[in-house]
Design a protein around this motif. Sequence first.
Motif, mmCIF file in Angstrom:
data_model
loop_
_atom_site.group_PDB
_atom_site.id
_atom_site.type_symbol
_atom_site.label_atom_id
_atom_site.label_comp_id
_atom_site.label_asym_id
_atom_site.label_seq_id
_atom_site.Cartn_x
_atom_site.Cartn_y
_atom_site.Cartn_z
ATOM 1 N N ILE B 183 -5.799 -2.168 6.931
ATOM 2 C CA ILE B 183 -4.820 -1.775 5.916
ATOM 3 C C ILE B 183 -5.081 -2.500 4.606
ATOM 4 N N GLY B 184 -4.796 -1.801 3.518
ATOM 5 C CA GLY B 184 -5.068 -2.365 2.198
ATOM 6 C C GLY B 184 -4.000 -1.971 1.205
ATOM 7 N N LEU B 185 -4.428 -1.776 -0.050
ATOM 8 C CA LEU B 185 -3.493 -1.523 -1.147
ATOM 9 C C LEU B 185 -2.740 -0.205 -0.951
ATOM 10 N N LEU B 186 -3.457 0.792 -0.444
ATOM 11 C CA LEU B 186 -2.826 2.102 -0.279
ATOM 12 C C LEU B 186 -1.683 2.030 0.718
ATOM 13 N N PHE B 187 -1.887 1.311 1.816
ATOM 14 C CA PHE B 187 -0.830 1.158 2.815
ATOM 15 C C PHE B 187 0.372 0.432 2.218
#
Lengths: 47, 287
Positions: B183-187
Amino acid sequence: MALLKRILPWVILAGSVIMISAGIIDHGFRDVMGKAIIICLECVGIG
Amino acid sequence: MMKGLREHFKEYRRRYIQLMTAVLYNCNLGGFLSGRIGNWNSKGLCVPGLNCYSCPGAAFACPLGSLQNSLQNSAFRFPFYVIGTLLLFGILLGRLVCGFLCPFGLIQELLHKLGRLLHLPDIKKNRLTRGLSYLKYGILIFFVVAVPVVRFVPGFCKYICPAGTLEAGIPLVLADEHLQAQIGLLFSWKVFVLALCILGCMFCYRSFCRFICPLGAIYSFFNSTAFFGIKVKNDKCTGCGVCVRTCKMDIKKAGDRECIHCGECIKTCPVGAIGYPCPGKSSAFKN
């Protein structure tokens, strides 16, 4: 105009059934759906 | 006792239908335990309401996700099946789907009730909310149609849909350590959007449904001509406006594009001009 309002829903209903049938005959309803699993992991914000 | 039960179900039938619908759409209980997205043949069928395909419990497909997915591939194939399905749901039910057959609509209503229990301010409908109701058409055109066709990504699912985050993103991440590492910025953005939506619904009745949901926007085109749903008998209606004042949605009259056919106005109409038409009897109402 009143006649158009009365028959329009039936025309849309018939058209929708024809389109669904055409879609299933054309490529089977699993074809496009099958790709959705990979795409949807991306589209729920994972990856 | 039977009479009491009958009255109870009549009073709460819409809530029971919403609950049964939510359970039916997400009946793959094994998916919740394993944290895996199901891949049954039934996933080729779209449900009428907003229910993420990637929910581990989902047994069917989301019409909005399917539409975006199909439009991504539209250069190669016209999406007859998905568009035909949306036309079918639209002309049969219109936004009756929103009022009865959408799990995320149920969640929004429960959140609004929670807001009342917590004594939060209730933002009633006004000219601003009526104006904001047009925003969902812009979201439909840009994120659901334009972005998939031009950028080959499901724009609404990827950047906005809070139902996807709640039903799929969060359960999948909680169930799978490998996904947690990805998971990253979009999540984070999606969780932020979900949090905004939850807060919004606690203050303002069905704020996502009224202002954001592109599926509601699609069904609204069919609302006045759909076979099922609330109808107003024009020969009985006196134009008193009680139905409009009672309704929590941004309607101008019962059954218009913003009406979700919940039936709250039926109880308040002083002349009994509103109801659900009996099948086969256009002059009779079944309330």
